[in-house]
Design an enzyme around this catalytic site. Structure first.
Site, mmCIF file in Angstrom:
data_model
loop_
_atom_site.group_PDB
_atom_site.id
_atom_site.type_symbol
_atom_site.label_atom_id
_atom_site.label_comp_id
_atom_site.label_asym_id
_atom_site.label_seq_id
_atom_site.Cartn_x
_atom_site.Cartn_y
_atom_site.Cartn_z
ATOM 1 N N HIS A 184 -42.183 -3.332 88.668
ATOM 2 C CA HIS A 184 -43.647 -3.282 89.408
ATOM 3 C C HIS A 184 -44.447 -4.827 89.232
ATOM 4 O O HIS A 184 -44.203 -5.106 88.115
ATOM 5 C CB HIS A 184 -44.151 -2.115 88.708
HETATM 6 C C1 T46 Z 1 -45.777 -2.118 82.033
HETATM 7 C C2 T46 Z 1 -44.595 -1.938 81.168
HETATM 8 C C3 T46 Z 1 -44.634 -3.349 80.532
HETATM 9 C C4 T46 Z 1 -48.722 7.216 81.367
HETATM 10 O O1 T46 Z 1 -48.897 8.101 81.144
HETATM 11 N N1 T46 Z 1 -49.232 6.331 80.688
HETATM 12 C C5 T46 Z 1 -49.191 5.470 80.447
HETATM 13 O O2 T46 Z 1 -50.604 4.288 79.556
HETATM 14 C C6 T46 Z 1 -48.113 4.299 80.993
HETATM 15 C C7 T46 Z 1 -48.591 2.929 80.910
HETATM 16 C C8 T46 Z 1 -47.707 5.065 81.304
HETATM 17 N N2 T46 Z 1 -47.604 5.983 81.069
HETATM 18 C C9 T46 Z 1 -46.066 7.707 82.298
HETATM 19 C C10 T46 Z 1 -46.086 7.546 82.887
HETATM 20 C C11 T46 Z 1 -44.353 7.398 84.153
HETATM 21 O O3 T46 Z 1 -44.144 8.883 83.910
HETATM 22 O O4 T46 Z 1 -45.057 7.197 81.338
HETATM 23 C C12 T46 Z 1 -43.679 7.025 81.939
HETATM 24 C C13 T46 Z 1 -42.943 5.854 81.960
HETATM 25 O O5 T46 Z 1 -44.027 4.610 82.098
HETATM 26 P P1 T46 Z 1 -43.316 3.305 83.037
HETATM 27 O O6 T46 Z 1 -42.105 3.842 84.241
HETATM 28 O O7 T46 Z 1 -44.650 3.056 84.445
HETATM 29 O O8 T46 Z 1 -43.406 2.405 82.039
HETATM 30 P P2 T46 Z 1 -42.224 1.040 82.319
HETATM 31 O O9 T46 Z 1 -41.994 0.762 81.205
HETATM 32 O O10 T46 Z 1 -41.527 0.939 83.533
HETATM 33 O O11 T46 Z 1 -43.727 -0.085 82.552
HETATM 34 C C14 T46 Z 1 -44.695 0.387 81.615
HETATM 35 C C15 T46 Z 1 -45.986 0.463 82.227
HETATM 36 O O12 T46 Z 1 -46.489 1.376 82.859
HETATM 37 C C16 T46 Z 1 -46.489 -1.158 82.942
HETATM 38 O O13 T46 Z 1 -47.882 -1.277 82.857
HETATM 39 O O14 T46 Z 1 -46.306 -3.220 82.997
HETATM 40 O O15 T46 Z 1 -44.219 -0.856 80.569
#
Ligand code: T46
Length: 145
Positions: free
Chosen positions: A62
């Site tokens: 993303h």
């Molecule tokens: C990024 C990379 C480096 C939350 O509830 N609060 C938060 O602050 C974050 C970051 C995530 N979440 C929840 C949303 C999803 O259900 O945690 C779960 C995993 O998040 P996500 O799939 O977005 O994780 P990544 O590793 O794909 O991405 C994250 C960050 O979302 C993103 O901003 O830059 O790490």
């Protein structure tokens, strides 16, 4: 991973903006301190960290419309792929005293996580799902406008 084979891309060495933090060292070990608006070019509204990620897993996929972040591997290592729609770059994060600044509108993917990897993220805003661009085509169209 998305398929970008049909798009003309060029390699760049300038997408990842490295930030070097101070290391305080004495006979007991090391300490790195990070302060907002001094070592980080924004107010830190949120801190989160990724850990326990399996080595064959890719995360991210993303970009953010507004969010700016600093990524620091405080333990272990991982790879980050950055893409601004025109250039792309892959970097290895493995030092607790060096991070990369990831600006808004940069597509990111994280992979090759070591078992002990803890990826610390300092973010310029709270979590807002509406700030995410999760479709690469949408992202590409937005940066090309
Ligand atoms: C990024 C990379 C480096 C939350 O509830 N609060 C938060 O602050 C974050 C970051 C995530 N979440 C929840 C949303 C999803 O259900 O945690 C779960 C995993 O998040 P996500 O799939 O977005 O994780 P990544 O590793 O794909 O991405 C994250 C960050 O979302 C993103 O901003 O830059 O790490």
């Amino acid at each position: 991973m998305h398929d970008n084979t049909t798009r003309q891309k060029k390699e760049s060495l300038s997408l990842a903006q490295w930030i070097e933090f101070n290391q305080r060292s004495d006979e007991r070990g090391l300490l790195t301190a990070i302060e907002e608006n001094i070592h980080v070019p924004f107010n830190i509204k949120r801190v989160y960290y990724l850990y326990g990620t399996l080595s064959d897993v890719r995360r991210g996929f993303h970009a953010h419309k507004e969010l700016r972040q600093i990524l620091i591997c405080v333990s272990g290592s991982c790879m980050i792929r950055l893409d601004d729609g025109i250039t792309e770059e892959e970097v290895k994060l493995f030092e607790p005293h060096r991070g990369i600044f990831v600006d808004k509108m940069i597509w990111r993917e994280m992979y090759d996580f070591s078992k002990d990897c803890v990826l610390l993220v300092l973010a310029s805003d709270v979590y807002r799902e509406e700030d995410y661009i999760r479709d690469y085509e949408d992202f590409f169209q937005m940066v090309m406008q």
